[in-house]
Design a protein around this motif. Structure first.
Motif, PDB file in Angstrom:
ATOM      1  N   THR A 180       0.828  -1.218   0.000  1.00  0.00           N
ATOM      2  CA  THR A 180       0.000   0.000   0.000  1.00  0.00           C
ATOM      3  C   THR A 180       0.863   1.268   0.000  1.00  0.00           C
ATOM      4  O   THR A 180       1.973   1.271   0.526  1.00  0.00           O
ATOM      5  N   TRP A 225       1.419   5.684   0.612  1.00  0.00           N
ATOM      6  CA  TRP A 225       1.414   6.549   1.786  1.00  0.00           C
ATOM      7  C   TRP A 225       0.227   7.508   1.821  1.00  0.00           C
ATOM      8  O   TRP A 225       0.007   8.157   2.830  1.00  0.00           O
ATOM      9  N   ASP A 278       3.802   1.513   2.895  1.00  0.00           N
ATOM     10  CA  ASP A 278       4.867   2.410   2.447  1.00  0.00           C
ATOM     11  C   ASP A 278       5.776   2.770   3.626  1.00  0.00           C
ATOM     12  O   ASP A 278       5.320   2.898   4.774  1.00  0.00           O
ATOM     13  N   GLY A 284       7.960  -1.462  -0.153  1.00  0.00           N
ATOM     14  CA  GLY A 284       7.947  -2.412  -1.271  1.00  0.00           C
ATOM     15  C   GLY A 284       9.227  -2.413  -2.081  1.00  0.00           C
ATOM     16  O   GLY A 284       9.560  -3.420  -2.715  1.00  0.00           O
ATOM     17  N   ARG A 285       9.953  -1.280  -2.086  1.00  0.00           N
ATOM     18  CA  ARG A 285      11.206  -1.261  -2.840  1.00  0.00           C
ATOM     19  C   ARG A 285      12.178  -2.281  -2.266  1.00  0.00           C
ATOM     20  O   ARG A 285      12.948  -2.904  -2.968  1.00  0.00           O
ATOM     21  N   GLY A 323      -0.598   1.644  -6.026  1.00  0.00           N
ATOM     22  CA  GLY A 323       0.520   2.574  -6.221  1.00  0.00           C
ATOM     23  C   GLY A 323       0.531   3.067  -7.653  1.00  0.00           C
ATOM     24  O   GLY A 323      -0.496   3.038  -8.341  1.00  0.00           O
ATOM     25  N   SER A 324       1.693   3.491  -8.123  1.00  0.00           N
ATOM     26  CA  SER A 324       1.767   4.084  -9.456  1.00  0.00           C
ATOM     27  C   SER A 324       1.669   3.003 -10.539  1.00  0.00           C
ATOM     28  O   SER A 324       1.949   1.826 -10.290  1.00  0.00           O
ATOM     29  N   THR A 368       5.151   1.240 -11.118  1.00  0.00           N
ATOM     30  CA  THR A 368       5.481   0.161 -10.179  1.00  0.00           C
ATOM     31  C   THR A 368       4.517  -1.015 -10.372  1.00  0.00           C
ATOM     32  O   THR A 368       4.922  -2.177 -10.270  1.00  0.00           O
ATOM     33  N   GLU A 407      -4.418  -1.342  -8.182  1.00  0.00           N
ATOM     34  CA  GLU A 407      -5.119  -0.048  -8.184  1.00  0.00           C
ATOM     35  C   GLU A 407      -4.040   0.984  -8.441  1.00  0.00           C
ATOM     36  O   GLU A 407      -3.198   1.246  -7.583  1.00  0.00           O
ATOM     37  N   LEU A 408      -4.044   1.591  -9.636  1.00  0.00           N
ATOM     38  CA  LEU A 408      -2.871   2.337 -10.080  1.00  0.00           C
ATOM     39  C   LEU A 408      -3.168   3.828 -10.290  1.00  0.00           C
ATOM     40  O   LEU A 408      -4.109   4.360  -9.714  1.00  0.00           O
ATOM     41  N   CYS A 436      -5.665   9.293  -5.538  1.00  0.00           N
ATOM     42  CA  CYS A 436      -5.687   8.660  -6.866  1.00  0.00           C
ATOM     43  C   CYS A 436      -6.886   9.098  -7.696  1.00  0.00           C
ATOM     44  O   CYS A 436      -6.794   9.165  -8.910  1.00  0.00           O
ATOM     45  N   GLU A 471       0.635  12.248 -14.483  1.00  0.00           N
ATOM     46  CA  GLU A 471       0.014  12.457 -13.179  1.00  0.00           C
ATOM     47  C   GLU A 471       0.890  13.379 -12.322  1.00  0.00           C
ATOM     48  O   GLU A 471       2.106  13.214 -12.278  1.00  0.00           O
ATOM     49  N   ARG A 530     -11.567  -3.133  -6.293  1.00  0.00           N
ATOM     50  CA  ARG A 530     -11.834  -3.272  -4.868  1.00  0.00           C
ATOM     51  C   ARG A 530     -13.299  -2.881  -4.642  1.00  0.00           C
ATOM     52  O   ARG A 530     -13.964  -2.380  -5.542  1.00  0.00           O
TER      53      ARG A 530
HETATM   54  P1  NAD Z   1       4.815   3.981  -5.905  1.00  0.00           P
HETATM   55  O1  NAD Z   1       4.365   3.075  -6.984  1.00  0.00           O
HETATM   56  O2  NAD Z   1       6.162   4.565  -5.989  1.00  0.00           O
HETATM   57  O3  NAD Z   1       4.734   3.227  -4.478  1.00  0.00           O
HETATM   58  C1  NAD Z   1       3.573   2.572  -4.058  1.00  0.00           C
HETATM   59  C2  NAD Z   1       3.946   1.412  -3.149  1.00  0.00           C
HETATM   60  O4  NAD Z   1       4.712   0.483  -3.885  1.00  0.00           O
HETATM   61  C3  NAD Z   1       4.803   1.815  -1.952  1.00  0.00           C
HETATM   62  O5  NAD Z   1       4.375   1.107  -0.821  1.00  0.00           O
HETATM   63  C4  NAD Z   1       6.195   1.382  -2.331  1.00  0.00           C
HETATM   64  O6  NAD Z   1       6.979   1.032  -1.213  1.00  0.00           O
HETATM   65  C5  NAD Z   1       5.898   0.158  -3.177  1.00  0.00           C
HETATM   66  N1  NAD Z   1       6.938  -0.181  -4.162  1.00  0.00           N
HETATM   67  C6  NAD Z   1       7.811   0.634  -4.776  1.00  0.00           C
HETATM   68  N2  NAD Z   1       8.592  -0.060  -5.623  1.00  0.00           N
HETATM   69  C7  NAD Z   1       8.202  -1.344  -5.541  1.00  0.00           C
HETATM   70  C8  NAD Z   1       8.616  -2.545  -6.185  1.00  0.00           C
HETATM   71  N3  NAD Z   1       9.577  -2.555  -7.094  1.00  0.00           N
HETATM   72  N4  NAD Z   1       7.984  -3.697  -5.849  1.00  0.00           N
HETATM   73  C9  NAD Z   1       6.974  -3.698  -4.961  1.00  0.00           C
HETATM   74  N5  NAD Z   1       6.544  -2.589  -4.318  1.00  0.00           N
HETATM   75  C10 NAD Z   1       7.144  -1.438  -4.627  1.00  0.00           C
HETATM   76  O7  NAD Z   1       3.710   5.099  -5.790  1.00  0.00           O
HETATM   77  P2  NAD Z   1       3.730   6.432  -4.921  1.00  0.00           P
HETATM   78  O8  NAD Z   1       4.177   7.537  -5.781  1.00  0.00           O
HETATM   79  O9  NAD Z   1       4.388   6.242  -3.630  1.00  0.00           O
HETATM   80  O10 NAD Z   1       2.143   6.559  -4.659  1.00  0.00           O
HETATM   81  C11 NAD Z   1       1.334   7.326  -5.439  1.00  0.00           C
HETATM   82  C12 NAD Z   1       0.762   6.545  -6.624  1.00  0.00           C
HETATM   83  O11 NAD Z   1      -0.193   5.608  -6.138  1.00  0.00           O
HETATM   84  C13 NAD Z   1       0.020   7.439  -7.587  1.00  0.00           C
HETATM   85  O12 NAD Z   1       0.317   7.054  -8.902  1.00  0.00           O
HETATM   86  C14 NAD Z   1      -1.445   7.174  -7.257  1.00  0.00           C
HETATM   87  O13 NAD Z   1      -2.333   7.456  -8.311  1.00  0.00           O
HETATM   88  C15 NAD Z   1      -1.407   5.720  -6.902  1.00  0.00           C
HETATM   89  N6  NAD Z   1      -2.562   5.361  -6.054  1.00  0.00           N
HETATM   90  C16 NAD Z   1      -3.572   4.649  -6.624  1.00  0.00           C
HETATM   91  C17 NAD Z   1      -4.708   4.337  -5.878  1.00  0.00           C
HETATM   92  C18 NAD Z   1      -5.868   3.590  -6.504  1.00  0.00           C
HETATM   93  O14 NAD Z   1      -6.754   3.154  -5.772  1.00  0.00           O
HETATM   94  N7  NAD Z   1      -5.932   3.447  -7.820  1.00  0.00           N
HETATM   95  C19 NAD Z   1      -4.777   4.725  -4.535  1.00  0.00           C
HETATM   96  C20 NAD Z   1      -3.725   5.440  -3.989  1.00  0.00           C
HETATM   97  C21 NAD Z   1      -2.616   5.746  -4.771  1.00  0.00           C
END
Ligand code: NAD
Length: 466
Positions: free
Chosen positions: A108, A110, A136, A167-168, A185-186, A189, A207-208, A241, A339, A417
């Motif tokens: 998840t 942050w 996160d 997750g990193r 997340g994004s 990722t 959910e991206l 998001c 975004e 979801r």
């Molecule tokens: P991010 O993708 O960088 O990180 C999201 C999560 O993924 C974090 O917990 C991070 O630790 C983990 N992560 C990072 N690299 C990873 C890897 N290689 N393997 C597994 N996990 C990894 O995203 P962010 O910038 O921190 O968060 C914002 C993004 O999340 C935005 O793009 C937003 O639109 C999206 N988001 C989507 C929803 C939805 O419901 N669609 C909800 C909230 C946020």
């Protein structure tokens, strides 16, 4: 390290799956109540960790209590074995059962660090799975508080575990050990995570990201749309998001809308405190602040016109960026198609409703769209390519409709979801068919040909009447 946690979770899951669904669901009705009772503590932790304003923190309380109440009330029915039409009437009795998958890995972000873990973990656990959550790295305390409330509500030790560090660091090991991954997340990722899940042939729900449009159509009520746009664009400082980053206004309303939108934005109370009156707080981190500031700087350098905001506000907090309205935004600018995930919106004038719809759909994303209008909005909803469409509100009406699915089209997601889908995705459907009286084969000395003729005749009759 994650291997050990997953192994423990697997053991706990075996016992948990034996608990009747109604008891598993009851645990989350208690959790739902606890969240409401302990809201002040939850909001304090959320504000300390993210600096979001108190109303945005309250949204996490509200979403979590309502979603877990929903599954607490309805999961037993949704998970009940279902009678299905059998291969042969009367002779075949067929049921579909939904069995838990095993250990679900949940990753998840942050931005909603209490509600997103809670509302992804709860349905997985009610369905009889164990969960290993990797929240996160910026928001460990919100996740820990969620777990302590789940334990207090009656989730047995080991059924939900948290691994900190993000997750990193832990993502790959989690994907290597778990049986299904729920990722938020994004999009970038999400692609990496989905590819790793594909290697192991395990299920993935993502959910991206989004670049969500709002449309102000010909029959829109502008005095309602303008304050609605403030909520839609700047809630949680735009780090949401489903929030709006592109705004298409038909030319008949453009001048009036922009004037009212700017005025409503400039009347927002900005700050960084646990004060209910504050409408918008700072961004969560330096990284997020730099991303937002650089996108706005890039846009202005390439010709975007600032209508409101656009300044950093170190007098409020080191990562504060004002709610910002831009016009003259083009695709050559980073924020034109990408975004931002911050309090920045581009407003575009369009000729008519048809152009607003076409421009809204001109994106790789498809998470949420907000449409303001009467009959035109209802019609437009059928032509808009996004997983949720919210009419005469930004996003909250669709996001909070927990009985209906929430998720993305195009590159905004895989799976959903909320609702039936949000629960059943954590199960493996299994078909159990019982053949009675005679087998599906020639009877006694009957030839294959005679059997085929008899079956064709009987099924012909059955298909006409059923
Ligand atoms: P991010 O993708 O960088 O990180 C999201 C999560 O993924 C974090 O917990 C991070 O630790 C983990 N992560 C990072 N690299 C990873 C890897 N290689 N393997 C597994 N996990 C990894 O995203 P962010 O910038 O921190 O968060 C914002 C993004 O999340 C935005 O793009 C937003 O639109 C999206 N988001 C989507 C929803 C939805 O419901 N669609 C909800 C909230 C946020």
């Amino acid at each position: 390290m994650i291997n050990n946690v997953v192994a423990k979770a697997r053991k706990a899951q075996g016992e948990w799956a034996k608990v009747p669904t109604s008891e598993r669901a009851a645990v989350f009705r208690r959790f739902s109540k606890l969240v409401l009772e302990r809201q002040a503590e939850i909001m304090d932790v959320l504000q300390d960790e993210t600096h979001k304003n108190r109303l945005s923190a309250f949204e996490e309380v509200l979403d979590t209590t309502q979603l877990t109440h929903y599954y607490g009330r309805h999961a037993t029915k949704l998970l009940k074995p279902k009678r299905r039409r059998g291969a042969f009437p009367i002779l075949t009795k067929t049921i579909e059962v939904n069995r838990p998958i095993g250990v679900i890995g949940v990753i998840t972000p942050w931005n909603y660090p209490f509600t997103l873990p809670s509302t992804d973990v709860a349905p997985a656990v009610i369905a009889g799975n164990a969960v290993v959550l990797v929240p996160d790295e910026l928001t460990p305390k919100s996740a820990d508080l969620m777990l302590s409330l789940m334990l207090e509500a009656g989730v047995p030790e080991g059924v939900v575990s948290i691994v900190h560090g993000g997750g990193r660091v832990h993502g790959k090991d989690l994907i290597d050990a778990a049986d299904f991954i729920m990722f938020t997340g994004s999009t970038a990722t999400g692609r990496i995570v989905a590819a790793q899940c594909a290697e192991r042939l395990i299920g993935f729900s993502g959910e991206l990201g989004g670049k969500n449009p709002m449309l102000v159509l010909s029959d829109a009520d502008v005095p309602k749309a303008a304050p609605g746009a403030v909520r839609a664009c700047f809630a949680n400082s735009g780090q949401l998001c489903v929030s709006i980053e592109r705004l298409y206004v038909v030319e008949a309303h453009y001048d009036e809308f922009l004037k009212e939108f700017v005025a409503a934005t400039e009347s927002m109370k900005l700050g960084d405190a646990k004060d209910w009156a504050i409408d918008m707080g700072p961004l969560i981190s330096d990284k997020q602040f730099v991303r937002v500031r650089d996108q706005v700087t890039d846009a202005i350098a390439k010709g975007a016109k600032l209508q409101s905001g656009g300044r950093v506000r170190p007098d409020i907090a080191p990562t504060f960026f004002e709610p910002t309205i831009l016009t003259n935004v083009s695709d050559s600018m980073e924020l034109g198609r990408g975004e931002t995930f911050g309090p920045v919106v581009a407003v575009y004038k369009v000729k008519d409703d048809a152009e607003a719809i076409a421009r809204a759909n001109d994106t790789d994303y498809g998470l949420n769209s907000s449409i303001w209008g009467g009959a035109a909005a209802t019609l437009a909803a059928t032509q808009i390519e996004s997983g949720t469409v919210t009419i005469n509100e930004g996003f909250s009406a669709s996001f909070a409709s927990h009985d209906a699915p929430m998720g993305g089209m195009k590159t905004s997601g895989v799976g959903r979801r909320h609702g039936r889908q949000g629960l059943l995705k954590y199960t493996q459907p299994q078909t159990i068919a019982v053949q009675r009286l005679i087998g599906i084969a020639p009877i006694g000395k009957q030839t294959n040909e005679a059997f085929a003729k008899l079956v064709s005749r009987l099924l012909g009759i059955w298909n006409r009447i059923s």
